[in-house]
Design an enzyme around this catalytic site. Structure first.
Site, mmCIF file in Angstrom:
data_model
loop_
_atom_site.group_PDB
_atom_site.id
_atom_site.type_symbol
_atom_site.label_atom_id
_atom_site.label_comp_id
_atom_site.label_asym_id
_atom_site.label_seq_id
_atom_site.Cartn_x
_atom_site.Cartn_y
_atom_site.Cartn_z
ATOM 1 N N TYR A 98 67.716 -41.776 -11.467
ATOM 2 C CA TYR A 98 66.901 -42.690 -12.264
ATOM 3 C C TYR A 98 66.604 -42.105 -13.636
ATOM 4 O O TYR A 98 66.452 -42.848 -14.618
ATOM 5 C CB TYR A 98 65.601 -43.015 -11.525
ATOM 6 C CG TYR A 98 65.778 -44.029 -10.418
ATOM 7 C CD1 TYR A 98 65.735 -45.392 -10.689
ATOM 8 C CD2 TYR A 98 66.014 -43.621 -9.113
ATOM 9 C CE1 TYR A 98 65.896 -46.326 -9.679
ATOM 10 C CE2 TYR A 98 66.180 -44.544 -8.092
ATOM 11 C CZ TYR A 98 66.124 -45.889 -8.383
ATOM 12 O OH TYR A 98 66.299 -46.815 -7.376
ATOM 13 N N GLU A 140 63.176 -46.597 -1.240
ATOM 14 C CA GLU A 140 64.379 -45.883 -0.820
ATOM 15 C C GLU A 140 64.031 -44.635 -0.004
ATOM 16 O O GLU A 140 64.728 -44.313 0.972
ATOM 17 C CB GLU A 140 65.223 -45.534 -2.050
ATOM 18 C CG GLU A 140 65.876 -46.768 -2.663
ATOM 19 C CD GLU A 140 66.223 -46.621 -4.132
ATOM 20 O OE1 GLU A 140 66.324 -45.469 -4.619
ATOM 21 O OE2 GLU A 140 66.361 -47.662 -4.812
#
Length: 398
Positions: A98, A140
């Site tokens: 990310y 997640e």
């Protein structure tokens, strides 16, 4: 929730960012892959990059998330986030990636929008990104924990034990673990990722629904040979159709996916078209094997009976349920399916029980049409769920 200072900035700049988001995402992916070519080679779908679908999906998800933060500041858009998080987990995405995305995405925003990106604007959109990213990372992390896997470590080696030609362009594979351990449990409707090494050395990944009920000693996936329209044929499906045989070993992820049956005895609608039948087969198989008596309306549309993958199995599963009805539409029914209607599926003509939960899987035009019919019939939007094979170009829909 967006901070008080960011709300007016995002509201004022959303039209500008939204208008330029296509250019931003195109530049973002180009810069990302220049810096990290291994991501295009071994993680991202090269076909979806070539046809622009991944860029449109990313643009849609960012714009949809920002819009939801403004429209419903006290509610987290869980449906939007869950679909993305399950796909990410099936690819083994890690939290560190990310930061890489953030670096290249905000570089693209600054380059495309130029002087319009003041420090105030940059800070507000940075907040949007990290609200979305942190929410996804949290979901997640939970998915990895449920799968009993360390972050990103979702892969296992599996042997193909059987290959079945289902239709001229669909093949099923039965899979078992090479280490002798039982296959993992999953919920009917979920999918796995399959990674194959292609002739150029790339390790490309695609998702395939598990098309049988949980609890079997082997998993089954059904792979449609993707023929590109003006684009090259699907890389992974072409390789599997041409090369995968019993005894071969492939790399497969743990099961993920949020299109799963709810508990209870309420009525269901399972609507599919083409290879979208596969998650519905798992649901029907599970209902039949558990002796469920809930009302089930099954809808399937296809080109011809010969192109209807698992046609006989689907008919048998519907017959095995005490309160199930099957409605078929074929563009060309021929003499094989006198019970089927001709043309495209029309859910608006069916008798539907009140309080149903609907599950849709198939091409986007099919799902949009069925969803529209259901909404007009008074089915609440939150009771309509869907699965998209490939980038989700429908993101933002409730």
């Amino acid at each position: 929730m967006l901070s008080e200072q960011s709300v007016p900035v995002v509201r004022a700049t959303l039209p500008v960012v939204g208008a330029a988001i296509g250019d931003i995402t195109e530049l973002f992916y180009r810069k990302l892959f220049e810096a990290h070519p291994e991501l295009l080679r071994d993680l991202f779908n090269r076909g979806n990059q070539a046809n622009g679908e991944q860029q449109r999906a990313l643009a849609g998800s960012i714009a949809a998330f920002a819009g939801m933060l403004l429209e419903r500041p006290d509610a987290r858009p869980d449906a939007l986030l869950a679909r993305i998080a399950h796909k990410h987990a099936s690819l083994g995405i890690t939290s560190g990636q990310y930061k890489i995305v953030h670096h290249h995405l905000f570089g693209a925003i600054a380059e495309v929008l130029g002087d319009a990106v003041t420090p105030e604007v940059a800070a507000a959109w940075d907040e949007v990104y990290w609200l979305m990213a942190n929410a996804l990372m949290a979901i997640e992390a939970h998915l990895y924990q449920e799968a009993g896997a360390a972050e990103g470590d979702v892969w296992q080696r599996m042997e193909i034990t059987e290959r079945r030609e289902e239709t001229p362009d669909a093949v099923s594979f039965l899979l078992r673990r090479t280490d002798g351990r039982p296959v993992a449990a999953y919920r009917p409707g979920q999918y796995v990722s399959v990674q194959v090494e292609l002739p150029d050395g790339a390790r490309q990944i695609r998702q395939y629904s598990l098309s049988g009920a949980p609890g079997r000693p082997e998993w089954r996936i059904t792979v449609k040979h993707v023929h590109g329209s003006g684009q090259p044929d699907g890389e992974v499906s072409s390789w599997l159709h041409a090369h995968a045989r019993p005894g071969d070993v492939v790399t497969v992820s743990a099961p993920f996916g949020d299109l799963v049956l709810p508990e209870g005895d309420g009525p269901l609608l399972l609507a599919s078209a083409g290879i979208g039948v596969t998650p519905m087969l798992a649901m029907l198989d599970h209902l039949a094997s558990t002796g469920a008596a809930r009302p089930v309306t099954v809808v399937h549309a296809d080109r011809t009976p010969a192109h209807h993958a698992h046609r006989n199995e689907q008919l048998a599963l519907v017959r095995a349920l005490p309160d199930a009805r099957l409605h078929l539409w074929y563009e060309e029914p021929g003499d094989q399916a006198p019970e089927a209607s001709t043309g495209l599926a029309d859910v608006g003509t069916l008798e539907l029980p009140s309080g149903l939960t609907a599950y849709l899987c198939g091409p986007l035009p099919f799902m949009r049409a069925v969803r529209g019919d259901l909404l007009r019939r008074g089915v609440p939007a939150e009771a309509i769920h869907y699965e998209v094979f490939g980038p989700d170009l429908w993101l933002g829909r409730p």
